[in-house]
Write an enzyme that holds these catalytic residues in place. Structure first.
Site, PDB file in Angstrom:
ATOM      1  N   SER A   1      -1.711 -40.651 -31.970  1.00 16.60           N
ATOM      2  CA  SER A   1      -3.112 -40.611 -31.701  1.00 16.60           C
ATOM      3  C   SER A   1      -3.747 -40.755 -30.392  1.00 16.60           C
ATOM      4  O   SER A   1      -4.996 -40.669 -30.310  1.00 16.60           O
ATOM      5  CB  SER A   1      -3.338 -42.133 -32.553  1.00 16.60           C
ATOM      6  OG  SER A   1      -2.795 -43.250 -31.735  1.00 16.60           O
TER       7      SER A   1
ATOM      8  N   LYS B   1     -10.211 -40.389 -31.292  1.00 14.94           N
ATOM      9  CA  LYS B   1     -11.462 -41.155 -31.279  1.00 14.94           C
ATOM     10  C   LYS B   1     -12.867 -40.287 -31.138  1.00 14.94           C
ATOM     11  O   LYS B   1     -13.890 -40.801 -31.595  1.00 14.94           O
ATOM     12  CB  LYS B   1     -11.353 -42.174 -30.467  1.00 14.94           C
ATOM     13  CG  LYS B   1     -10.575 -43.390 -30.713  1.00 14.94           C
ATOM     14  CD  LYS B   1     -11.283 -44.327 -31.833  1.00 14.94           C
ATOM     15  CE  LYS B   1     -10.614 -45.355 -32.313  1.00 14.94           C
ATOM     16  NZ  LYS B   1     -11.085 -46.483 -33.297  1.00 14.94           N
TER      17      LYS B   1
END
Length: 520
Positions: free
Chosen positions: A322, A65
């Site tokens: 992720s 992110k």
């Protein structure tokens, strides 16, 4: 949902050329690193399919992110920097914004749901330092976003969106850019976890522009599948509720821009359940000795399900790991559910005669298989009810065991997919009581947070006797309670009104076959 149905240059503000230009020029490497694309050796051998893991859990904030967050904030003008920024996040975007704020010298207010893992809340404060203020509000990302919108309107902050922003999408697209650079040879598919769709939109847009032969497949949880439902409906759909186990992808509504990109570029979507995610977490650990968060293992869970459904390919498949911002307490839940998610454990209630030699015949029916759990308490002169977990190698083995039990004359109930049995009854064998007259059995759920159990108990009606109560904090998305309540027949309408007033999701389990066999 074929991605090649229409060109993306009709999307306002992010044409195909512009996406590629912004991706190549993204300033992500001021803070991010090019993460490894490494083989998952053990899983590849087990599946017969070469699997590669894109290790975004290796980023400084343990998540991809920061790529999009920093790329967006680096483009703010002086006036915007002076006013400060605001963001809403379940945790990983928040850490990216916090790190970017510290590096760029920008004040930031970050709104996170109260259900966000504490490890993420603490990390935001650590990365941002004095420049970052954390506000906790709501149960999901969408709730936090609404609170952030109110603060933005009041103070004039610049909103740094976690997914529905061209600069954010371009920053996330650099993950796809690295995959193609690191593996220039043939690839069958790249599997991408999906919440609001920023990572999927960026990876799909970039990969399809340069390598249209590579499939891009999104993966969502069954209880947070806003992108799946939106693509099926042809427009963004708002979910009334979302599951919170994979908190990083718990989004009620996908972005307008991300939806448009995914509608054009994404080849397919896969939905997986909690048990499959837990199994994928264990797979990553076994190959890397790292523990991803639930959303971080989501893509690998989807890859495994895709292989089981479509078969293996001669070309490698990539799963994006992720993130790795996992609360340690959640490991208890993950460990308990991984075996079932991997289809390596089957759970049964087996009824055998209370007579000499029955247990020997029961063991013979197992045919040397390992027992993972065995619960029994005598309660009947003629029959014994056993709760048993059995190690298996594949899902079809469940039926083989059922047939073997029945061939020996035993009654059997398959509980492998029974949430009540897996969450509660396995810990409560032998709890039947002749005193529990007029008992109703209900399962309640509420977002897990400090004091939630006390608040639940305070809502209980004082005139009805609780005859059974089971609760276990497993560090999961929801607190789960099993309650037996003695309600006379003439008070059932009043009881229903009480249930409707609680505001908690509930399920009547009074007719559940496992409950009636083991506890009534």
């Amino acid at each position: 949902m074929n991605a090649l149905a229409a060109p993306v240059d009709t999307i306002p503000g992010l044409s195909e050329h512009e996406l590629l230009r912004q991706t190549v020029g993204a300033r992500v490497y001021d803070v991010a690193r090019e993460t490894a694309l490494e083989p998952s050796a053990l899983l590849s051998a087990r599946l017969g399919q070469r699997v590669l893991l894109k290790r975004e859990d290796q980023q400084p904030v343990f998540s991809f992110k920061l790529r999009g967050a920093y790329n967006r904030m680096s483009q703010l003008d002086e006036a915007q920097r002076a006013r400060g920024v605001i963001a809403a996040s379940a945790g990983n975007h928040a850490q990216g914004v916090a790190l970017a704020a510290a590096r760029l010298g920008i004040r930031a207010v970050i709104v996170m749901p109260v259900t966000a893992p504490q490890v993420k809340v603490d990390a935001v404060r650590r990365f941002g330092g004095a420049l970052v203020e954390v506000v906790l509000a709501g149960d999901s990302y969408s709730d936090a976003q609404a609170a952030a919108a109110r603060l933005q309107a009041e103070h004039g902050y610049t909103f740094v969106h976690p997914f529905d922003d061209a600069a954010v999408i371009a920053g996330q697209a650099t993950v796809g850019m690295e995959v193609l650079r690191q593996h220039p040879g043939p690839l069958h598919a790249i599997f991408v976890p999906v919440g609001g769709g920023g990572l999927l939109a960026g990876v799909a847009g970039y990969v399809k522009a340069l390598r249209p032969d590579v499939k891009v497949i999104g993966v969502q949880t069954c209880d947070s599948d806003a992108m799946v439902q939106s693509l099926q409906a042809g427009a963004p759909v708002t979910l009334p509720e979302v599951g919170l186990f994979a908190d990083g992808t718990a989004v009620k509504r996908v972005g307008d821009l991300t939806f448009e990109l995914c509608q054009r570029y994404v080849d397919d979507m896969v939905r997986v359940d909690t048990d499959a995610i837990c199994a994928a977490i264990r797979d990553v650990f076994q190959d890397t000795r790292s523990v991803p968060e639930p959303a971080g293992a989501l893509a690998l869970a989807g890859l495994k399900q895709y292989v089981a459904t479509h078969g293996v390919s001669e070309h490698p498949m990539v799963a994006i790991v992720s993130g790795a911002n996992l609360n340690f307490d959640r490991l208890r839940f993950v460990a308990e559910r991984a075996e079932v998610g991997e289809q390596r454990e089957a759970v049964f209630a087996v009824t055998i005669p209370e007579e000499r030699g029955s247990f020997r015949r029961f063991c013979a029916a197992l045919d040397q298989r390992s027992i993972t759990e065995f619960n029994y308490r005598i309660g009947n002169a003629s029959e014994a009810h056993i709760f048993v977990g059995v190690q298996t190698t594949h899902r079809e083995e469940r039926q083989t065991l059922i047939d073997a039990f029945r061939a020996h004359g035993f009654g059997v109930l398959d509980l492998t997919d029974d949430e009540l049995a897996k969450l509660h009854l396995r810990h409560m064998i032998g709890g039947s009581s002749p005193l529990a007259r007029d008992e109703l059995l209900y399962r309640f759920e509420f977002p897990e947070r400090p004091g939630a159990l006390t608040r639940f108990l305070s809502h209980m009606h004082p005139d009805w006797n609780i005859s059974l109560f089971h609760y276990r904090n497993q560090g999961a998305d929801y607190g789960r309670i099993l309650v037996g309540i003695q309600v006379p027949q003439d008070e059932r309408a009043l009881f229903q009104a009480f249930l409707d007033s609680l505001g908690y999701p509930f399920r009547d389990e009074s007719e559940n076959p496992a409950y009636r066999l083991l506890l009534r």
